[in-house]
Design a protein around this motif. Structure first.
Motif, PDB file in Angstrom:
ATOM      1  N   ARG A   1     -12.912   0.465 -12.841  1.00 55.53           N
ATOM      2  CA  ARG A   1     -14.232   1.037 -12.677  1.00 55.53           C
ATOM      3  C   ARG A   1     -13.998   2.090 -11.264  1.00 55.53           C
ATOM      4  O   ARG A   1     -14.726   3.045 -11.106  1.00 55.53           O
ATOM      5  N   THR A   2     -13.258   1.532 -10.540  1.00 60.04           N
ATOM      6  CA  THR A   2     -12.650   2.625  -9.448  1.00 60.04           C
ATOM      7  C   THR A   2     -11.986   3.801  -9.885  1.00 60.04           C
ATOM      8  O   THR A   2     -12.349   4.711  -9.147  1.00 60.04           O
TER       9      THR A   2
ATOM     10  N   PRO B   1     -19.823 -20.131 -11.782  1.00 59.49           N
ATOM     11  CA  PRO B   1     -19.373 -18.949 -12.330  1.00 59.49           C
ATOM     12  C   PRO B   1     -17.755 -18.834 -11.945  1.00 59.49           C
ATOM     13  O   PRO B   1     -17.483 -19.227 -10.922  1.00 59.49           O
ATOM     14  N   GLN B   2     -16.898 -18.525 -12.992  1.00 65.62           N
ATOM     15  CA  GLN B   2     -15.504 -18.562 -12.705  1.00 65.62           C
ATOM     16  C   GLN B   2     -14.989 -16.929 -12.855  1.00 65.62           C
ATOM     17  O   GLN B   2     -15.676 -16.247 -13.499  1.00 65.62           O
ATOM     18  N   VAL B   3     -13.995 -16.644 -12.054  1.00 62.79           N
ATOM     19  CA  VAL B   3     -13.483 -15.348 -12.059  1.00 62.79           C
ATOM     20  C   VAL B   3     -12.903 -15.239 -13.623  1.00 62.79           C
ATOM     21  O   VAL B   3     -11.840 -16.074 -13.897  1.00 62.79           O
ATOM     22  N   GLY B   4     -13.167 -14.106 -14.287  1.00 62.15           N
ATOM     23  CA  GLY B   4     -12.652 -14.096 -15.456  1.00 62.15           C
ATOM     24  C   GLY B   4     -10.991 -13.520 -15.555  1.00 62.15           C
ATOM     25  O   GLY B   4     -10.627 -12.989 -14.320  1.00 62.15           O
TER      26      GLY B   4
ATOM     27  N   LYS C   1     -13.438   7.984  -9.596  1.00 63.69           N
ATOM     28  CA  LYS C   1     -13.003   9.345  -8.933  1.00 63.69           C
ATOM     29  C   LYS C   1     -13.474  10.687  -9.853  1.00 63.69           C
ATOM     30  O   LYS C   1     -13.059  11.684  -9.480  1.00 63.69           O
TER      31      LYS C   1
ATOM     32  N   PHE D   1     -10.631  -9.663 -14.502  1.00 66.13           N
ATOM     33  CA  PHE D   1     -11.486  -9.364 -13.214  1.00 66.13           C
ATOM     34  C   PHE D   1     -11.059  -8.267 -12.635  1.00 66.13           C
ATOM     35  O   PHE D   1     -11.418  -7.107 -12.426  1.00 66.13           O
ATOM     36  N   ALA D   2      -9.668  -8.245 -12.273  1.00 72.00           N
ATOM     37  CA  ALA D   2      -9.143  -7.243 -11.383  1.00 72.00           C
ATOM     38  C   ALA D   2      -8.832  -5.846 -12.284  1.00 72.00           C
ATOM     39  O   ALA D   2      -9.168  -4.967 -11.632  1.00 72.00           O
ATOM     40  N   ALA D   3      -8.517  -6.222 -13.375  1.00 75.14           N
ATOM     41  CA  ALA D   3      -8.307  -4.997 -14.328  1.00 75.14           C
ATOM     42  C   ALA D   3      -9.546  -4.211 -14.469  1.00 75.14           C
ATOM     43  O   ALA D   3      -9.547  -2.941 -14.406  1.00 75.14           O
ATOM     44  N   ARG D   4     -10.607  -4.955 -14.552  1.00 74.24           N
ATOM     45  CA  ARG D   4     -12.181  -4.165 -14.631  1.00 74.24           C
ATOM     46  C   ARG D   4     -12.646  -3.409 -13.430  1.00 74.24           C
ATOM     47  O   ARG D   4     -12.831  -2.376 -13.464  1.00 74.24           O
ATOM     48  N   VAL D   5     -12.350  -4.296 -12.409  1.00 72.63           N
ATOM     49  CA  VAL D   5     -12.446  -3.553 -11.062  1.00 72.63           C
ATOM     50  C   VAL D   5     -11.776  -2.321 -10.903  1.00 72.63           C
ATOM     51  O   VAL D   5     -12.363  -1.043 -10.605  1.00 72.63           O
ATOM     52  N   LEU D   6     -10.408  -2.382 -11.261  1.00 69.67           N
ATOM     53  CA  LEU D   6      -9.500  -1.133 -11.076  1.00 69.67           C
ATOM     54  C   LEU D   6      -9.955   0.095 -12.062  1.00 69.67           C
ATOM     55  O   LEU D   6      -9.964   1.226 -11.506  1.00 69.67           O
TER      56      LEU D   6
END
Lengths: 184, 100
Positions: free
Chosen positions: B27-28, B14-17, B32, B20-25
């Motif tokens: 979700r965070t 698996p590779q980091v899409g 809230k 990835f970072a945008a999806r994590v942000l």
């Protein structure tokens, strides 16, 4: 800027770019660890699980005291999140089909690729039966091709311990594969 | 054995899409937002409150418990510390050897 400084910046100013930087720095390593815990049969869940790790880390960021490095703290979360996920997945799907991996290989010679993939699938099915730490160490080293020093950092154990996991894992696998008529 | 294990390296990793970072942000940020409480949960707490009030108001001990709970709810840190201090003092008092 160090990881710990980025954590401090995020805590003080709630600056999303600081957290984004942390995600970008650690995404590959977290994904590798998570993939190794989940295994190649569940590689489809790896990216989502890696995201879960960062979301969990974000929730717990206030609890980060800096006693260990941010990376070590994050890998502990990754290990725990991925292990919970794989246990839940095993309850849902206790037996994995050996031929589930045959489509994964890709190269110039399709016939050889298929044979390699079938062999890899048999080996992976045997690796799946190993204890968590042995299985993860073997997947990290032979599937993800991560050097021992990096595995030690990811699992937060000394390098000699990783070598011992690999040795014991190989011994157990040898016995299992010999029973199936597959040996090196 | 090593040769067999090296065949695992042929499997796709698996590779980091790219997002990835945008999806994590994203979700965070979702995390809230306060989640709406379902109506049946409000109803549950209301029924529980009425039932508990009826039981507690019937006796002086019940009134004392209700007052203590209200104090803890209103001033969590201060009242908890007070209760712990009082409880600790009572325990010390009980455990003290009689003088003489």
């Amino acid at each position: 800027m160090t990881d710990e400084e980025l954590v401090g910046r995020y805590r003080q100013a709630r600056d999303p770019s600081a957290f984004r930087e942390l995600v970008e720095r650690h995404a590959s390593r977290v994904l590798r660890l998570v993939s190794a815990v989940l295994g190649p049969f569940r590689h489809m869940d790896a990216e989502e699980t890696a995201q879960d790790v960062f979301v969990r880390a974000h929730e717990k960021l206030e609890q980060f005291r800096g006693e260990a490095s941010f990376g070590t703290w994050l890998y502990r979360i990754a290990w725990s999140v991925a292990l919970n996920k794989t246990k839940a997945a095993r309850i849902r799907l206790p037996h994995v089909a050996v031929d589930a991996l045959s489509a994964l290989a890709s190269g110039d010679d399709p016939q050889r690729d298929l044979l390699d993939a079938e062999r890899a699938a048999l080996v992976a099915a045997a690796v799946e039966t190993l204890p968590d730490l042995y299985r993860t160490a073997i997947y990290l080293h032979y599937w993800q091709q991560v050097p021992v020093s990096e595995i030690a950092a990811a699992l937060t154990v000394p390098e000699n311990t990783v070598k011992s996991y690999l040795l014991r894992g190989r011994e157990r696998l040898g016995q299992q594969l010999a029973k199936k008529g597959l040996s090196s | 054995m090593t040769t067999l294990l090296e065949s695992l390296g042929r499997l796709r990793r698996p590779q980091v899409g790219p997002f990835f970072a945008a999806r994590v942000l994203a979700r965070t940020a979702e995390g809230k937002a306060p989640r709406p409480v379902p109506w049946f949960l409000w109803l549950y707490w209301l029924v529980l409150l009425v039932a508990a009030s009826r039981l507690l108001v019937g006796s002086p001990a019940g009134l004392a418990i209700a007052a203590a709970v209200a104090a803890v709810v209103a001033f969590p840190a201060g009242s908890l510390a007070f209760l712990l201090r009082t409880f600790g003092a009572l325990v010390r008092e009980d455990g003290r050897e009689p003088r003489g």
